[in-house]
Write a protein that holds these residues in place. Structure first.
Motif, PDB file in Angstrom:
ATOM      1  N   ALA A 237       0.852  -1.191   0.000  1.00  0.00           N
ATOM      2  CA  ALA A 237       0.000   0.000   0.000  1.00  0.00           C
ATOM      3  C   ALA A 237       0.884   1.235   0.000  1.00  0.00           C
ATOM      4  CB  ALA A 237      -0.908   0.011   1.220  1.00  0.00           C
ATOM      5  N   VAL A 264       6.438  -2.989   3.282  1.00  0.00           N
ATOM      6  CA  VAL A 264       6.780  -4.030   2.327  1.00  0.00           C
ATOM      7  C   VAL A 264       6.234  -3.627   0.966  1.00  0.00           C
ATOM      8  CG1 VAL A 264       6.616  -6.490   1.802  1.00  0.00           C
ATOM      9  CG2 VAL A 264       6.523  -5.715   4.199  1.00  0.00           C
ATOM     10  N   ILE A 289      11.007  -6.230  -1.364  1.00  0.00           N
ATOM     11  CA  ILE A 289      10.996  -7.633  -1.779  1.00  0.00           C
ATOM     12  C   ILE A 289      10.778  -7.786  -3.282  1.00  0.00           C
ATOM     13  CG2 ILE A 289      10.169  -8.479   0.456  1.00  0.00           C
ATOM     14  CD1 ILE A 289       7.357  -8.718  -0.887  1.00  0.00           C
ATOM     15  N   GLY A 292       5.537 -10.271  -5.495  1.00  0.00           N
ATOM     16  CA  GLY A 292       4.780 -11.513  -5.316  1.00  0.00           C
ATOM     17  C   GLY A 292       5.293 -12.441  -4.235  1.00  0.00           C
ATOM     18  N   ALA A 698      -1.757   7.075  -8.229  1.00  0.00           N
ATOM     19  CA  ALA A 698      -0.988   8.273  -7.899  1.00  0.00           C
ATOM     20  C   ALA A 698      -1.937   9.307  -7.318  1.00  0.00           C
ATOM     21  CB  ALA A 698      -0.297   8.820  -9.140  1.00  0.00           C
ATOM     22  N   PHE A 701      -4.670  11.424  -9.419  1.00  0.00           N
ATOM     23  CA  PHE A 701      -5.782  10.809 -10.162  1.00  0.00           C
ATOM     24  C   PHE A 701      -6.810  10.206  -9.226  1.00  0.00           C
ATOM     25  CE2 PHE A 701      -2.038   9.905 -12.939  1.00  0.00           C
ATOM     26  CZ  PHE A 701      -2.413  10.668 -14.020  1.00  0.00           C
ATOM     27  N   PHE A 769      -2.565   2.779 -13.253  1.00  0.00           N
ATOM     28  CA  PHE A 769      -3.617   1.860 -13.711  1.00  0.00           C
ATOM     29  C   PHE A 769      -4.817   2.660 -14.217  1.00  0.00           C
ATOM     30  CE2 PHE A 769      -7.661   1.026 -11.400  1.00  0.00           C
ATOM     31  CZ  PHE A 769      -7.688   2.180 -10.655  1.00  0.00           C
ATOM     32  N   HIS A 794       0.707  -8.439 -11.082  1.00  0.00           N
ATOM     33  CA  HIS A 794       1.850  -9.192 -11.589  1.00  0.00           C
ATOM     34  C   HIS A 794       1.692  -9.532 -13.047  1.00  0.00           C
ATOM     35  CE1 HIS A 794       2.051  -9.506  -7.152  1.00  0.00           C
ATOM     36  NE2 HIS A 794       3.104  -8.814  -7.501  1.00  0.00           N
TER      37      HIS A 794
HETATM   38  N1  LIG Z   1      -4.957   8.941  -5.329  1.00  0.00           N
HETATM   39  C1  LIG Z   1      -5.770   7.884  -5.360  1.00  0.00           C
HETATM   40  N2  LIG Z   1      -6.128   7.270  -4.210  1.00  0.00           N
HETATM   41  C2  LIG Z   1      -6.893   6.175  -4.257  1.00  0.00           C
HETATM   42  C3  LIG Z   1      -7.404   5.662  -5.484  1.00  0.00           C
HETATM   43  C4  LIG Z   1      -7.055   6.366  -6.678  1.00  0.00           C
HETATM   44  O1  LIG Z   1      -7.461   5.998  -7.793  1.00  0.00           O
HETATM   45  N3  LIG Z   1      -6.232   7.454  -6.573  1.00  0.00           N
HETATM   46  N4  LIG Z   1      -8.173   4.540  -5.514  1.00  0.00           N
HETATM   47  C5  LIG Z   1      -8.717   3.992  -4.268  1.00  0.00           C
HETATM   48  C6  LIG Z   1      -8.941   2.543  -4.427  1.00  0.00           C
HETATM   49  S1  LIG Z   1     -10.390   2.001  -5.176  1.00  0.00           S
HETATM   50  C7  LIG Z   1      -8.068   1.607  -3.917  1.00  0.00           C
HETATM   51  S2  LIG Z   1      -8.456  -0.051  -4.065  1.00  0.00           S
HETATM   52  C8  LIG Z   1      -6.884   2.007  -3.134  1.00  0.00           C
HETATM   53  C9  LIG Z   1      -5.609   1.223  -3.459  1.00  0.00           C
HETATM   54  O2  LIG Z   1      -4.598   1.686  -2.638  1.00  0.00           O
HETATM   55  P1  LIG Z   1      -3.124   1.063  -2.667  1.00  0.00           P
HETATM   56  O3  LIG Z   1      -3.180  -0.398  -2.552  1.00  0.00           O
HETATM   57  O4  LIG Z   1      -2.306   1.807  -1.678  1.00  0.00           O
HETATM   58  O5  LIG Z   1      -2.624   1.507  -4.148  1.00  0.00           O
HETATM   59  P2  LIG Z   1      -1.860   0.828  -5.370  1.00  0.00           P
HETATM   60  O6  LIG Z   1      -0.987   1.907  -5.912  1.00  0.00           O
HETATM   61  O7  LIG Z   1      -2.836   0.210  -6.279  1.00  0.00           O
HETATM   62  O8  LIG Z   1      -0.929  -0.352  -4.805  1.00  0.00           O
HETATM   63  C10 LIG Z   1      -0.121  -0.200  -3.673  1.00  0.00           C
HETATM   64  C11 LIG Z   1       1.280  -0.693  -3.829  1.00  0.00           C
HETATM   65  O9  LIG Z   1       1.348  -2.069  -4.140  1.00  0.00           O
HETATM   66  C12 LIG Z   1       2.675  -2.269  -4.584  1.00  0.00           C
HETATM   67  N5  LIG Z   1       2.869  -3.641  -5.062  1.00  0.00           N
HETATM   68  C13 LIG Z   1       2.788  -4.153  -6.306  1.00  0.00           C
HETATM   69  N6  LIG Z   1       3.086  -5.464  -6.295  1.00  0.00           N
HETATM   70  C14 LIG Z   1       3.362  -5.797  -5.022  1.00  0.00           C
HETATM   71  C15 LIG Z   1       3.763  -7.009  -4.367  1.00  0.00           C
HETATM   72  O10 LIG Z   1       3.918  -8.070  -4.968  1.00  0.00           O
HETATM   73  N7  LIG Z   1       3.950  -6.962  -3.018  1.00  0.00           N
HETATM   74  C16 LIG Z   1       3.805  -5.807  -2.306  1.00  0.00           C
HETATM   75  N8  LIG Z   1       4.018  -5.854  -1.007  1.00  0.00           N
HETATM   76  N9  LIG Z   1       3.460  -4.660  -2.900  1.00  0.00           N
HETATM   77  C17 LIG Z   1       3.230  -4.656  -4.234  1.00  0.00           C
HETATM   78  C18 LIG Z   1       2.867  -1.159  -5.589  1.00  0.00           C
HETATM   79  O11 LIG Z   1       4.242  -0.883  -5.810  1.00  0.00           O
HETATM   80  C19 LIG Z   1       2.120  -0.011  -4.898  1.00  0.00           C
HETATM   81  O12 LIG Z   1       3.014   0.890  -4.282  1.00  0.00           O
HETATM   82  O13 LIG Z   1      -6.618   3.385  -3.342  1.00  0.00           O
HETATM   83  C20 LIG Z   1      -7.753   4.221  -3.111  1.00  0.00           C
HETATM   84  N10 LIG Z   1      -7.239   5.553  -3.091  1.00  0.00           N
END
Ligand SMILES: Nc1nc2c(c(=O)[nH]1)N[C@H]1C(S)=C(S)[C@@H](COP(=O)(O)OP(=O)(O)OC[C@H]3O[C@@H](n4cnc5c(=O)[nH]c(N)nc54)[C@H](O)[C@@H]3O)O[C@H]1N2
Ligand SMILES: Nc1nc2c(c(=O)[nH]1)N[C@H]1C(S)=C(S)[C@@H](COP(=O)(O)OP(=O)(O)OC[C@H]3O[C@@H](n4cnc5c(=O)[nH]c(N)nc54)[C@H](O)[C@@H]3O)O[C@H]1N2
Ligand code: SF4
Ligand SMILES: [Mo]
Length: 821
Positions: A237, A264, A289, A292, A698, A701, A769, A794
């Motif tokens: 996250a 992580v 890490i 995955g 980001a 967006f 995305f 992935h």
């Molecule tokens: N600014 C902004 N905020 C949002 C959203 C938005 O569109 N924009 N959308 C909302 C929604 S619906 C959601 S679901 C949330 C999502 O919130 P987050 O989960 O925080 O966002 P993501 O950037 O999708 O993914 C988080 C991280 O997962 C990492 N990652 C990728 N693969 C792996 C892995 O194998 N292991 C680990 N440990 N990490 C990995 C990526 O590098 C990334 O930094 O955000 C919410 N908030």
């Protein structure tokens, strides 16, 4: 740089402006805002009695003055048929955000549709029906009649299994308790639709099956736990960008108060960079890490905690299952569940084994275990909040990995207690209230593949755009378009026919492999290009909407403006579909079936709320929620006393775990053995391509950019989706900043803009995305887990330059966002 083209000077909010409670509808955090509206021909003055803030505005204001708002917080909107001035600004008295905005929420006002300022003119104002080769505006009666006639004919000639539904299951941005009830009642009570999927994944299932099977709801803490804890353990996250004010208003004070942080993530995120500044780099441990491999890492951390004797023996004895296997592994459970001892037989992994799998030093894994569970010097227990989101949920082996994370929290007694919790960070707010969905089954149908296989005849889509956001999107789009074109051609060929003739033509086309598509949205989306009927919905604040945030905080976000044109709340659209179904089925002579569509005589969204959520939670009404203001009440609501709704600060504070439905109240551990890449095709794809295509969000967006695509501020900054790359990889591929590139693999192709990011590992990229100008989902393979959870994160591909920078992309800044923290 973008600037507010239509505003030279902001008017002062007059003392008598109307005031509304607003919960930001964008992300899970649900920050409190206040909306103020007042007539066009007036404004306040600088004297204290002339303005809403009661302060002397002729004086220089302090830096964090409440009496401040940005141009993005201002607009002119319609209210009860008249134009009014509008300011939507953060609420200093809301405990969630304490007056903080974000780059998304602070633009709520400018992202409202306005006839006067011209913002968001893309909003749908009227139902549209495919006629004469284009989408023709029409009345609700006409559009709903067509939807009902085709749907009724298809489900009565075939079965309800021929109706496929894609629907939001969230709160806030679309959804909310009103709207999930509207669609839920229609598809799960009046009908028993089982071929349905949720907005963000290709089946109707849970993102966190294992947590629930282990007994824990995934949102079990209070945000204040971040300020009461010793360690924040974050996996997959990037909260600074994705749960922004949870990070800034709760995690940062925790870090400033001495908490440590373990993150992580395969890449260095802005959350890590920023936390280092607040806590000092020595208190932030980044485990970078290999993608995955979280499951192996967590198992090694658990093993270390067990071997060092850092488990919470008392908690384990009192609150967890004592002996052996409680639930065996089977088709519905991708791992067995039971006692800690049982789980350890599968989870045991040494630091060295994990270091090898995860590509991080064994000493760092040991340090993480110590920061999570090592007792304080005086022997007292260490508190740790564990939080995770899409790097885990859309990651490798969802069920077992989440199980392994929850294992650590259970073993250390860090749940149901101050400074603890093991929680999803969340995406949208939640607002789920629906009739039972047991008929859907587990594992649920993989809906995208169902449609790709040519099955299903009618597709109802509510507030989602799979064109931009599903997996295997290239194939999905090809088939969805081909099938919906069959129906468009049939409609065109039947032009001039009666309603009956057109419906017959549509049904014949469906029987020949076509798909009839109904899209309920606020804009004409990309998947909406395939629709035959488009129904215009309104957003939160164009209607009243209730939802809860990531600490289960329930609020009423009030209506302060009219829906755009003839748009309506989703709940009332669902009611309209149901009423049309009842009428049409009666005409068809099918009274028994028609009777199932009774009970939708709702005049307002509040009626839908009373019919649904209030029946299950009789204490909660609009009036009471309005009185609770922007601080609302934390669910579950347990009573009403002295004019206040009584809520629940934390779940499981009594040490009894119930989400799995077990009467003993004991939590289960998960026997989450590591098994490499779990989803089909991942290992092969990784071996075949150079780059890991990480896909991320980001700050700037919101989601698939449905509003951002018509917002200058966003488009000027990123005219194309960014693809962050290591500068040396760019040199090798002959790419300069801003050049356009394509990403290719066996699943499809997508495109974006090269953006140098020196902190990335070589041969990995981070692409935003869900962009309308390049869907990352095009290159994600169809692989899912046993319970149909996608692994979007992935995906591997090769990269090729397609163009030099365009005039737009050449003009933007390529500075690392880290440089401006
Ligand atoms: N600014 C902004 N905020 C949002 C959203 C938005 O569109 N924009 N959308 C909302 C929604 S619906 C959601 S679901 C949330 C999502 O919130 P987050 O989960 O925080 O966002 P993501 O950037 O999708 O993914 C988080 C991280 O997962 C990492 N990652 C990728 N693969 C792996 C892995 O194998 N292991 C680990 N440990 N990490 C990995 C990526 O590098 C990334 O930094 O955000 C919410 N908030
Ligand atoms: N590759 C990859 N794919 C992903 C993800 C990822 O991390 N990587 N993340 C997944 C996740 S977590 C999510 S949440 C999804 C998001 O996937 P989607 O749900 O498809 O994306 P949104 O942008 O949330 O779509 C919202 C749609 O609803 C419309 N809308 C907005 N408000 C309303 C309303 O009040 N009523 C109605 N009827 N319509 C409305 C918008 O115009 C837009 O078309 O993407 C998923 N896909
Ligand atoms: S952090 Fe989330 S809820 Fe808060 S203002 Fe930003 S987008 Fe809205
Ligand atoms: Mo999401």
């Amino acid at each position: 740089m973008a600037f507010k083209r239509q505003v030279g000077r902001l008017p002062i909010i007059p003392a008598d402006a109307q005031e509304f409670n607003v919960t930001c509808h964008y992300c899970i955090v649900g920050c409190g805002y206040k909306a103020y509206t007042w007539p066009m021909n007036r404004q306040g003055g600088t004297a204290p009695e002339q303005n809403k803030f009661g302060v002397d505005l002729s004086e220089q204001q302090v830096m964090d003055a409440e009496a401040w708002y940005a141009p993005s917080m201002y607009n002119v909107v319609r209210q009860n048929g008249r134009d009014v001035q509008l300011v939507v600004k953060p609420d200093v008295n809301c405990s969630v955000n304490s007056g903080l905005g974000s780059i998304r929420g602070a633009r709520m006002a400018e992202n409202r549709p306005s006839r006067v300022t011209g913002t968001q003119a893309q909003r749908l104002s009227d139902p549209l029906v495919w006629r004469n080769g284009v989408w023709q505006p029409t009345s609700w009666d006409d559009a709903l009649d067509l939807v009902a006639r085709v749907t009724a004919k298809v489900v009565t000639e075939g079965s309800e299994d021929d109706l496929v539904v894609s629907m939001f299951d969230h709160g806030g941005s679309a959804g909310g308790y009103e709207n999930t009830w509207g669609t839920g009642k229609l598809y799960f009570e009046s009908m028993k639709v089982k071929n349905c999927r949720i907005h963000n994944r290709p089946a109707y299932n849970s993102e966190v099956h294992s947590s629930r099977d282990m007994g824990l709801d995934e949102l079990n803490y209070a945000y204040k736990d971040y300020t009461l804890t010793d360690t924040i353990f974050m996996l997959g996250a990037n909260s600074m960008e994705t749960q922004t004010n949870l990070y800034l208003n709760h995690m940062v004070p925790g870090l400033q108060g001495g908490a440590r942080m373990v993150v992580v993530d395969p890449r260095r995120t802005l959350t890590i960079a920023s936390s280092e500044q607040y806590a000092g780099p020595e208190n932030v441990l980044h485990l970078a890490i290999k993608e995955g491999t979280d499951l192996a890492l967590c198992n090694a951390i658990l093993t270390e905690i067990v071997d060092k004797g850092w488990t919470d023996a008392e908690f384990i004895a009192a609150s967890t299952f004592p002996d052996g296997v409680a639930v065996a592994q089977d088709d519905a459970h991708p791992a067995s569940l039971g006692s800690l001892e049982h789980a350890m037989t599968a989870c045991r992994l040494s630091l060295d084994e994990a270091a090898e799998i995860c590509g991080v030093p064994a000493a760092d894994i040991a340090r993480a275990a110590e920061w999570i569970a090592g007792p304080h010097e005086d022997g007292s227990r260490r508190k740790c909040v564990t939080c995770y989101e899409k790097g885990i949920i859309w990651g490798n082996d969802n069920y077992r990995t989440i199980g392994a994370i929850v294992n650590i929290a259970l073993a250390t007694g860090n749940v149901g207690r101050e400074g603890g919790g093991v929680c999803r960070l969340g995406g949208h707010q939640e607002g789920y209230y629906r009739p039972g969905d047991a008929h859907v089954g587990r594992p649920a149908e993989y809906i995208d593949q169902f449609l790709i296989r040519g099955l299903g005849g009618v597709h109802h889509i509510w507030a989602c755009d799979h064109y931009k956001t599903t997996l295997n999107a290239s194939e999905f789009k090809r088939v969805h378009k081909r099938r919906s074109d069959i129906v468009k051609d049939a409609i065109d060929a039947a032009a001039g026919g009666t309603r009956e003739q057109v419906v017959d033509a549509i049904v014949s086309a469906i029987n020949a492999g076509g798909l009839f598509v109904v899209d309920v949205d606020i804009i004409h989306s990309q998947i909406g290009q395939n629709a035959h009927v488009i129904l215009p919905a309104c957003e939160a604040n164009e209607m009243n909407l209730t939802s809860m945030n990531g600490e289960r905080r329930l609020r009423l976000s009030e209506k302060y403006m009219d829906p755009w044109g003839n748009a309506k709340p989703d709940a009332l659209i669902a009611a309209g579909v149901a009423q049309a179904m009842e009428r049409v089925l009666r005409e068809m002579g099918n009274d028994a079936y028609a009777d199932q569509f009774k009970g939708y005589d709702w005049a307002t969204e509040e009626d839908a709320f009373m019919d649904g959520y209030n029946k299950g939670n009789p204490e909660v009404t609009y009036e009471r929620l309005r009185a609770m203001g922007n601080n609302g009440v934390q669910e579950p609501v347990t009573g009403f006393e002295n004019g206040q709704l009584i809520g629940t600060e934390r779940l499981y504070s009594d040490g009894r775990f119930t989400r799995h439905g077990r009467e003993d109240g004991k939590a289960l551990f998960c026997a989450a053995g590591w098994r490499g890449w779990q989803a089909p095709g991942k290992a092969r794809e990784q071996a075949a391509h150079r780059f890991w295509i990480n896909n991320v969000r980001a700050n700037i967006f919101w989601q698939n950019q449905f509003l951002d695509q018509k917002n200058d501020f966003v488009q000027d900054r990123y005219p194309h989706p960014f693809v962050e790359m290591h500068p040396d990889d760019m040199v090798e591929l002959g790419l300069n900043p801003g050049d356009l590139l394509e990403i290719i693999n066996d699943n499809g192709v997508t495109q974006g803009m090269a953006y140098p990011m020196p902190t990335l590992k070589r041969n990995t990229v981070a692409m935003v995305f869900g962009s309308p100008a390049g869907s990352q989902g095009n290159v994600v393979n169809p692989g899912v887990n046993e319970l149909v959870l996608p692994d979007y994160k992935h995906c591997w591909g090769d990269i090729r330059k397609i163009s030099d920078a365009t005039p737009q992309t050449a003009g933007i800044s390529f500075k690392s966002p880290e440089a401006v923290l």
